[in-house]
Design an enzyme around this catalytic site. Structure first.
Site, PDB file in Angstrom:
ATOM      1  N   LYS A 122      35.195 -12.429  -4.396  1.00  0.00           N
ATOM      2  CA  LYS A 122      36.479 -12.808  -5.193  1.00  0.00           C
ATOM      3  C   LYS A 122      36.017 -12.995  -6.766  1.00  0.00           C
ATOM      4  CE  LYS A 122      37.209 -16.458  -2.394  1.00  0.00           C
ATOM      5  NZ  LYS A 122      36.350 -16.077  -1.384  1.00  0.00           N
ATOM      6  N   GLU A 146      40.767  -5.592   0.201  1.00  0.00           N
ATOM      7  CA  GLU A 146      41.461  -6.028   1.366  1.00  0.00           C
ATOM      8  C   GLU A 146      40.891  -7.441   1.632  1.00  0.00           C
ATOM      9  OE1 GLU A 146      44.670  -7.086   2.529  1.00  0.00           O
ATOM     10  OE2 GLU A 146      44.890  -5.018   2.568  1.00  0.00           O
ATOM     11  N   GLY A 203      32.423 -26.834  10.389  1.00  0.00           N
ATOM     12  CA  GLY A 203      32.039 -25.575   9.676  1.00  0.00           C
ATOM     13  C   GLY A 203      33.170 -24.912   8.867  1.00  0.00           C
ATOM     14  N   LYS A 221      42.394 -16.040  -5.641  1.00  0.00           N
ATOM     15  CA  LYS A 221      43.185 -15.263  -4.992  1.00  0.00           C
ATOM     16  C   LYS A 221      44.519 -14.838  -5.276  1.00  0.00           C
ATOM     17  CE  LYS A 221      40.923 -16.914  -0.590  1.00  0.00           C
ATOM     18  NZ  LYS A 221      40.909 -17.353   0.445  1.00  0.00           N
TER      19      LYS A 221
END
Length: 333
Positions: A122, A146, A203, A221
Site C-alpha cells: 500500500k 487489487e 494475530g 486504502k
C-alpha cells in the site's frame, strides 16, 4: 509468464503456494503457465532463469527462514531483479507509509525497465500513485494492485470492470479488519485496551498496532481508491484521519441504546477523503462484525452495491494477486 517475487513473508509464500495449486487450472483454462524465476526476502535471494522449484523454496523457508542459498549482503532488490529476465514483478514487501521504502524503489525500477507490476504494497500507491501510473503508461506497462485494498475483496476490479459505464458517486467501507474486530468486541462490553490485547493474541493486530488503530492503514486504502476510481491524484496526506483509540465503552453503550454500532468508516468521492468512526444502524451493510472488510459503492444507475471479503490472509491476498496476473496474461495475448 515469468515472475519475480519481492518479499517472501506470509503473502509471498501464499503466492508460491497458490501458483503450485493452480498450475493445472492455468494450463487447462489459459493454455499458460506462471513460473517464478526470482525470489528475495530480507536476508537472502534465489534465482533460476527458467523456473524455481516452488516446493523447494517453500521448504527452505520453513527450515531455515531463508528463501534461498544466496545472502543479500546489503544488495538492493533492484540489483537482484536485474540478475534474471522476468515479465512481471510481484511486490509484497512490508509497507512503508512514510516514504514508500524499498517497495517503491522496486516498483519504479520494474516499470522503468518495461516490466509489468502486481503489488499489494500500500505504501508506494498511497504516496506515489499518479507518478507510478504515469511511469507505467510511458513504458507500456501494466500496473495492478487489487490486493492492496481489501485483500480478497474485489473492490477495484468491481469498479473498473463490472461497473464499467456507470458513474461511481462514492465508496464507503470498513477497510481495516483489525479495527472492526476491536469495535465488534467493544459492542459486547469489552474496553478498548482489552479488545486490542485480544486482537493481538489472535494475530489480528500487530505488536505495534499504530497503523491500524490510528486509521492510517484505512487512510492509505482510501487514497488508493481516490486515485484509481476517482482519478484524484492525491496521497495519504490528503486524507482526514481519526482512529478508534478515543472510543469509550460509554460511547459504544450510548450507540447501542439508539440501535447503532460504531464502525471505522473510510469514505471517498469526488470531494471527500475521510477515515473516521461513525454511527451505523444495526443491520446496515456496514454494521458487520468480525474481521471482514466491506465496501458500499454508490452508482448513478445501479444504486448501492455492497461487496465484502477477508481483508488479509495468506491465500486471500494471494488470490487477488493471481487474479491480477491472469488479467495481465489476458491483456498481453
Amino acid at each position: 509468464m515469468k515472475v519475480f517475487l519481492s518479499g517472501f513473508g506470509t503473502v509471498g509464500q501464499g503466492v508460491f503456494e497458490i501458483l503450485l495449486l493452480k498450475e493445472k487450472y492455468l494450463k487447462d483454462n489459459y493454455d499458460a503457465s506462471i513460473s517464478v524465476v526470482g525470489v528475495v526476502d530480507s536476508s537472502s535471494f534465489n534465482i533460476d532463469k527458467k523456473s524455481l522449484c516452488g516446493f523447494c523454496v517453500l521448504a527452505t523457508k520453513t527450515n531455515s527462514g531463508k528463501c534461498g542459498p544466496n545472502a543479500r549482503d546489503g544488495k538492493p532488490v533492484t540489483e537482484i531483479m536485474d540478475m534474471t529476465d522476468y515479465d512481471v514483478l510481484i511486490e509484497t514487501s512490508p509497507t512503508d507509509i512514510e516514504n514508500g521504502g524499498e517497495g517503491l524503489a522496486n516498483i519504479r525500477h520494474a516499470l522503468a525497465s518495461g516490466k509489468d507490476v502486481v503489488t499489494v504494497n500500500k505504501g508506494p500507491l498511497a504516496l506515489e500513485y499518479p507518478a507510478l501510473a504515469k511511469l507505467a503508461e510511458e513504458n507500456g506497462c501494466i500496473l495492478k494492485y487489487e490486493g492492496s485494498v481489501g485483500g480478497a475483496m474485489p473492490i477495484i476490479s468491481l469498479c473498473h470492470t463490472a461497473l464499467a459505464g456507470q458513474r461511481i458517486k462514492s465508496i464507503r467501507g470498513i477497510l481495516n479488519g483489525t479495527c472492526n474486530y476491536i469495535l465488534s468486541r467493544m459492542d459486547t462490553g469489552l474496553p478498548f485496551s482489552q479488545a486490542l490485547r485480544e486482537a493481538q493474541q489472535l494475530g489480528y493486530a500487530e505488536a505495534d498496532p499504530t497503523y491500524d488503530i490510528e486509521g492510517i492503514d484505512a487512510a492509505s486504502k482510501v487514497a488508493i481508491l481516490a486515485n484509481s476510481i476517482f482519478d484524484r491524484a492525491v496521497t495519504i496526506r490528503d486524507v482526514s484521519v481519526t482512529g478508534i483509540t478515543a472510543i469509550t465503552p460509554e460511547a459504544v453503550a450510548m450507540a447501542a441504546e439508539r440501535g447503532m454500532v460504531i464502525r471505522l468508516i473510510g469514505e471517498v468521492s469526488d470531494d471527500r477523503l475521510e477515515v473516521a468512526p461513525r454511527l451505523v444502524p444495526k443491520g446496515h451493510a456496514l454494521a458487520i462484525s468480525g474481521t471482514l472488510n466491506t465496501a458500499q459503492v454508490l452508482t448513478d444507475l445501479a444504486g448501492p452495491i455492497t461487496v465484502s471479503g477477508r481483508g488479509a490472509g495468506k491465500h486471500e491476498t494471494a488470490s487477488a494477486i493471481l487474479s491480477d496476473l491472469i488479467s495481465i496474461m489476458e491483456s498481453r495475448k
